[in-house]
Design a protein around this motif. Structure first.
Motif, PDB file in Angstrom:
ATOM      1  N   ALA A   1       0.825  -1.211   0.000  1.00 54.64           N
ATOM      2  CA  ALA A   1       0.000   0.000   0.000  1.00 54.64           C
ATOM      3  C   ALA A   1       0.861   1.265   0.000  1.00 54.64           C
ATOM      4  CB  ALA A   1      -0.931  -0.002   1.209  1.00 54.64           C
ATOM      5  N   HIS A   2       2.128   1.143   0.376  1.00 56.13           N
ATOM      6  CA  HIS A   2       3.030   2.298   0.379  1.00 56.13           C
ATOM      7  C   HIS A   2       3.714   2.504  -0.968  1.00 56.13           C
ATOM      8  CE1 HIS A   2       2.624   3.385   4.567  1.00 56.13           C
ATOM      9  NE2 HIS A   2       2.794   2.118   4.912  1.00 56.13           N
ATOM     10  N   GLY A   3       3.299   1.753  -1.979  1.00 56.54           N
ATOM     11  CA  GLY A   3       3.809   1.973  -3.321  1.00 56.54           C
ATOM     12  C   GLY A   3       4.982   1.107  -3.737  1.00 56.54           C
ATOM     13  N   TYR A   4       5.403   0.177  -2.908  1.00 58.88           N
ATOM     14  CA  TYR A   4       6.496  -0.719  -3.292  1.00 58.88           C
ATOM     15  C   TYR A   4       5.964  -1.788  -4.234  1.00 58.88           C
ATOM     16  CZ  TYR A   4       9.246   1.281   0.508  1.00 58.88           C
ATOM     17  OH  TYR A   4       9.923   2.137   1.325  1.00 58.88           O
ATOM     18  N   GLY A   5       6.718  -2.103  -5.278  1.00 59.35           N
ATOM     19  CA  GLY A   5       6.362  -3.189  -6.171  1.00 59.35           C
ATOM     20  C   GLY A   5       6.649  -4.531  -5.511  1.00 59.35           C
ATOM     21  N   SER A   6       6.144  -5.601  -6.100  1.00 59.50           N
ATOM     22  CA  SER A   6       6.320  -6.941  -5.528  1.00 59.50           C
ATOM     23  C   SER A   6       7.792  -7.312  -5.409  1.00 59.50           C
ATOM     24  CB  SER A   6       5.604  -7.979  -6.384  1.00 59.50           C
ATOM     25  OG  SER A   6       4.243  -7.711  -6.437  1.00 59.50           O
ATOM     26  N   LEU A   7       8.559  -7.061  -6.453  1.00 61.42           N
ATOM     27  CA  LEU A   7       9.981  -7.401  -6.442  1.00 61.42           C
ATOM     28  C   LEU A   7      10.746  -6.553  -5.428  1.00 61.42           C
ATOM     29  CD1 LEU A   7      12.120  -9.175  -7.732  1.00 61.42           C
ATOM     30  CD2 LEU A   7      12.439  -7.434  -9.472  1.00 61.42           C
ATOM     31  N   GLN A   8      10.462  -5.268  -5.397  1.00 60.88           N
ATOM     32  CA  GLN A   8      11.145  -4.365  -4.462  1.00 60.88           C
ATOM     33  C   GLN A   8      10.809  -4.715  -3.012  1.00 60.88           C
ATOM     34  OE1 GLN A   8       9.988  -0.269  -4.836  1.00 60.88           O
ATOM     35  NE2 GLN A   8      11.924   0.485  -4.026  1.00 60.88           N
ATOM     36  N   ALA A   9       9.550  -5.000  -2.730  1.00 59.73           N
ATOM     37  CA  ALA A   9       9.148  -5.358  -1.363  1.00 59.73           C
ATOM     38  C   ALA A   9       9.815  -6.660  -0.938  1.00 59.73           C
ATOM     39  CB  ALA A   9       7.631  -5.488  -1.280  1.00 59.73           C
ATOM     40  N   THR A  10       9.839  -7.651  -1.826  1.00 61.33           N
ATOM     41  CA  THR A  10      10.460  -8.941  -1.499  1.00 61.33           C
ATOM     42  C   THR A  10      11.952  -8.772  -1.266  1.00 61.33           C
ATOM     43  OG1 THR A  10       8.780 -10.064  -2.823  1.00 61.33           O
ATOM     44  CG2 THR A  10      10.762 -11.307  -2.284  1.00 61.33           C
TER      45      THR A  10
ATOM     46  N   LEU B   1      11.342 -16.382  -6.123  1.00 63.55           N
ATOM     47  CA  LEU B   1      10.228 -16.343  -7.062  1.00 63.55           C
ATOM     48  C   LEU B   1       8.891 -16.588  -6.351  1.00 63.55           C
ATOM     49  CD1 LEU B   1       9.355 -16.034 -10.009  1.00 63.55           C
ATOM     50  CD2 LEU B   1       9.607 -18.509 -10.233  1.00 63.55           C
ATOM     51  N   CYS B   2       8.888 -17.528  -5.419  1.00 67.35           N
ATOM     52  CA  CYS B   2       7.651 -17.816  -4.690  1.00 67.35           C
ATOM     53  C   CYS B   2       7.212 -16.630  -3.838  1.00 67.35           C
ATOM     54  CB  CYS B   2       7.821 -19.066  -3.831  1.00 67.35           C
ATOM     55  SG  CYS B   2       7.996 -20.563  -4.826  1.00 67.35           S
ATOM     56  N   PHE B   3       8.149 -15.979  -3.170  1.00 65.76           N
ATOM     57  CA  PHE B   3       7.791 -14.824  -2.354  1.00 65.76           C
ATOM     58  C   PHE B   3       7.340 -13.651  -3.213  1.00 65.76           C
ATOM     59  CE2 PHE B   3       9.818 -17.153   1.022  1.00 65.76           C
ATOM     60  CZ  PHE B   3       9.143 -16.726   2.158  1.00 65.76           C
ATOM     61  N   VAL B   4       7.967 -13.456  -4.364  1.00 63.38           N
ATOM     62  CA  VAL B   4       7.547 -12.373  -5.264  1.00 63.38           C
ATOM     63  C   VAL B   4       6.119 -12.623  -5.757  1.00 63.38           C
ATOM     64  CG1 VAL B   4       7.943 -11.333  -7.540  1.00 63.38           C
ATOM     65  CG2 VAL B   4       9.842 -11.653  -5.979  1.00 63.38           C
ATOM     66  N   THR B   5       5.820 -13.858  -6.160  1.00 63.15           N
ATOM     67  CA  THR B   5       4.465 -14.145  -6.630  1.00 63.15           C
ATOM     68  C   THR B   5       3.455 -14.048  -5.484  1.00 63.15           C
ATOM     69  OG1 THR B   5       4.845 -16.528  -6.385  1.00 63.15           O
ATOM     70  CG2 THR B   5       5.165 -15.586  -8.572  1.00 63.15           C
ATOM     71  N   TRP B   6       3.864 -14.405  -4.273  1.00 67.92           N
ATOM     72  CA  TRP B   6       2.976 -14.267  -3.115  1.00 67.92           C
ATOM     73  C   TRP B   6       2.662 -12.788  -2.872  1.00 67.92           C
ATOM     74  CZ3 TRP B   6       0.047 -17.458  -0.445  1.00 67.92           C
ATOM     75  CH2 TRP B   6      -0.487 -17.026   0.749  1.00 67.92           C
ATOM     76  N   THR B   7       3.687 -11.949  -2.909  1.00 70.06           N
ATOM     77  CA  THR B   7       3.496 -10.510  -2.698  1.00 70.06           C
ATOM     78  C   THR B   7       2.611  -9.931  -3.796  1.00 70.06           C
ATOM     79  OG1 THR B   7       5.669 -10.401  -1.655  1.00 70.06           O
ATOM     80  CG2 THR B   7       4.715  -8.323  -2.357  1.00 70.06           C
ATOM     81  N   PHE B   8       2.850 -10.339  -5.040  1.00 75.43           N
ATOM     82  CA  PHE B   8       2.032  -9.877  -6.161  1.00 75.43           C
ATOM     83  C   PHE B   8       0.575 -10.301  -5.967  1.00 75.43           C
ATOM     84  CE2 PHE B   8       0.149 -10.706 -10.328  1.00 75.43           C
ATOM     85  CZ  PHE B   8       0.230  -9.435 -10.883  1.00 75.43           C
ATOM     86  N   SER B   9       0.360 -11.542  -5.541  1.00 74.39           N
ATOM     87  CA  SER B   9      -0.997 -12.053  -5.334  1.00 74.39           C
ATOM     88  C   SER B   9      -1.716 -11.290  -4.234  1.00 74.39           C
ATOM     89  CB  SER B   9      -0.970 -13.545  -4.992  1.00 74.39           C
ATOM     90  OG  SER B   9      -0.388 -14.271  -6.032  1.00 74.39           O
ATOM     91  N   ILE B  10      -1.009 -10.983  -3.167  1.00 75.13           N
ATOM     92  CA  ILE B  10      -1.627 -10.234  -2.069  1.00 75.13           C
ATOM     93  C   ILE B  10      -2.038  -8.848  -2.539  1.00 75.13           C
ATOM     94  CG2 ILE B  10      -1.101  -9.081   0.116  1.00 75.13           C
ATOM     95  CD1 ILE B  10       0.218 -11.631   1.028  1.00 75.13           C
ATOM     96  N   ARG B  11      -1.189  -8.218  -3.352  1.00 72.34           N
ATOM     97  CA  ARG B  11      -1.533  -6.893  -3.871  1.00 72.34           C
ATOM     98  C   ARG B  11      -2.747  -6.956  -4.787  1.00 72.34           C
ATOM     99  NH1 ARG B  11       3.029  -3.439  -6.168  1.00 72.34           N
ATOM    100  NH2 ARG B  11       1.401  -1.910  -5.915  1.00 72.34           N
ATOM    101  N   ARG B  12      -2.868  -8.029  -5.576  1.00 70.69           N
ATOM    102  CA  ARG B  12      -3.978  -8.135  -6.537  1.00 70.69           C
ATOM    103  C   ARG B  12      -5.274  -8.622  -5.894  1.00 70.69           C
ATOM    104  NH1 ARG B  12      -3.515  -6.039 -11.618  1.00 70.69           N
ATOM    105  NH2 ARG B  12      -3.955  -7.893 -12.816  1.00 70.69           N
ATOM    106  N   LEU B  13      -5.178  -9.635  -5.021  1.00 74.60           N
ATOM    107  CA  LEU B  13      -6.372 -10.274  -4.475  1.00 74.60           C
ATOM    108  C   LEU B  13      -6.703  -9.852  -3.054  1.00 74.60           C
ATOM    109  CD1 LEU B  13      -5.690 -13.946  -5.641  1.00 74.60           C
ATOM    110  CD2 LEU B  13      -7.158 -12.256  -6.743  1.00 74.60           C
ATOM    111  N   GLY B  14      -5.702  -9.385  -2.309  1.00 77.75           N
ATOM    112  CA  GLY B  14      -5.891  -9.127  -0.886  1.00 77.75           C
ATOM    113  C   GLY B  14      -5.361 -10.299  -0.080  1.00 77.75           C
ATOM    114  N   ALA B  15      -5.073 -10.046   1.181  1.00 77.39           N
ATOM    115  CA  ALA B  15      -4.441 -11.066   2.030  1.00 77.39           C
ATOM    116  C   ALA B  15      -5.343 -12.268   2.264  1.00 77.39           C
ATOM    117  CB  ALA B  15      -4.021 -10.443   3.359  1.00 77.39           C
ATOM    118  N   ILE B  16      -6.608 -12.045   2.566  1.00 81.18           N
ATOM    119  CA  ILE B  16      -7.489 -13.159   2.920  1.00 81.18           C
ATOM    120  C   ILE B  16      -7.740 -14.059   1.727  1.00 81.18           C
ATOM    121  CG2 ILE B  16      -9.834 -13.747   3.649  1.00 81.18           C
ATOM    122  CD1 ILE B  16      -9.720 -11.387   5.531  1.00 81.18           C
ATOM    123  N   LYS B  17      -8.050 -13.478   0.562  1.00 80.84           N
ATOM    124  CA  LYS B  17      -8.299 -14.303  -0.622  1.00 80.84           C
ATOM    125  C   LYS B  17      -7.065 -15.087  -1.028  1.00 80.84           C
ATOM    126  CE  LYS B  17     -11.985 -13.086  -3.635  1.00 80.84           C
ATOM    127  NZ  LYS B  17     -12.431 -12.465  -4.842  1.00 80.84           N
TER     128      LYS B  17
END
Length: 190
Positions: free
Chosen positions: A57-66, A112-128
């Protein structure tokens, strides 16, 4: 916010996961320390998922956050190395089999798994996103059947079906049965 269907689906999926996990095990053996660590791991993963959403939510991309999370994790692990008796042996690390295993674990199974997890959370939300972890035991059963040629038992087949059903229920906003019951009640009043 999770709806009733989320919790009902969770119950159905956990029952299925239990059937898959205890497949063929006649004796249930509890290990309090191991069980506590497993519960703590699940709680830490929940906190990680929520924090990942907040970081995104602070604007970090999936790769940068990971990358930042991995760097922080490595820094926090360094003080623990002497406590656990770690010793660096370059010759062992540079053996082709060990080097390939490290590269696989570092880049594929972790980064790669953590990047895709972070991307998924940004797209779907944590619970989904967390709901889709229910699929891990199902993929395990299918992979063991296809790759290891293991026989699927009635418990693992039932567990797989319940897990998939629980996932489907969790994804529904409300039960269609309740929805149709509401329509029947309204049409009966008219």
């Amino acid at each position: 916010r999770p709806h009733v269907s989320f919790f009902v689906g969770f119950g159905v999926a956990i029952t299925g996961i239990g059937l898959i996990s205890f497949n063929g095990s006649a004796v249930l053996r509890l290990n309090p320390l191991g069980d506590l660590l497993a519960v703590l791991a699940a709680l830490v993963w929940a906190v990680y998922s929520i924090l990942t959403r907040k970081i995104g939510a602070h604007g970090y991309g999936s790769l940068q956050a990971t990358r930042r999370i991995f760097f922080s994790g490595l820094l926090l692990m360094l003080p623990c190395l002497p406590v656990f008796g770690f010793s660096w042996d370059t010759a062992r690390v540079l053996k082709p089999v060990n080097l390939c295993n490290l590269l696989f674990l570092g880049f594929w199974a972790s980064a790669l798994c953590f990047v895709t997890w972070t991307f998924s959370i940004r797209r779907l939300g944590a619970i989904k996103t967390v709901v889709y972890i229910y699929l891990v035991p199902v993929v395990t059963v299918l992979t063991s059947m296809l790759v290891l040629h293991e026989r699927v038992t009635w418990m693992s087949a039932t567990g797989t079906a319940l897990t998939l059903l629980g996932l489907a229920i969790s994804e529904m906003r409300r039960f269609r049965l309740w929805k149709s019951a509401g329509h029947l009640a309204k049409s009966g009043q008219a």
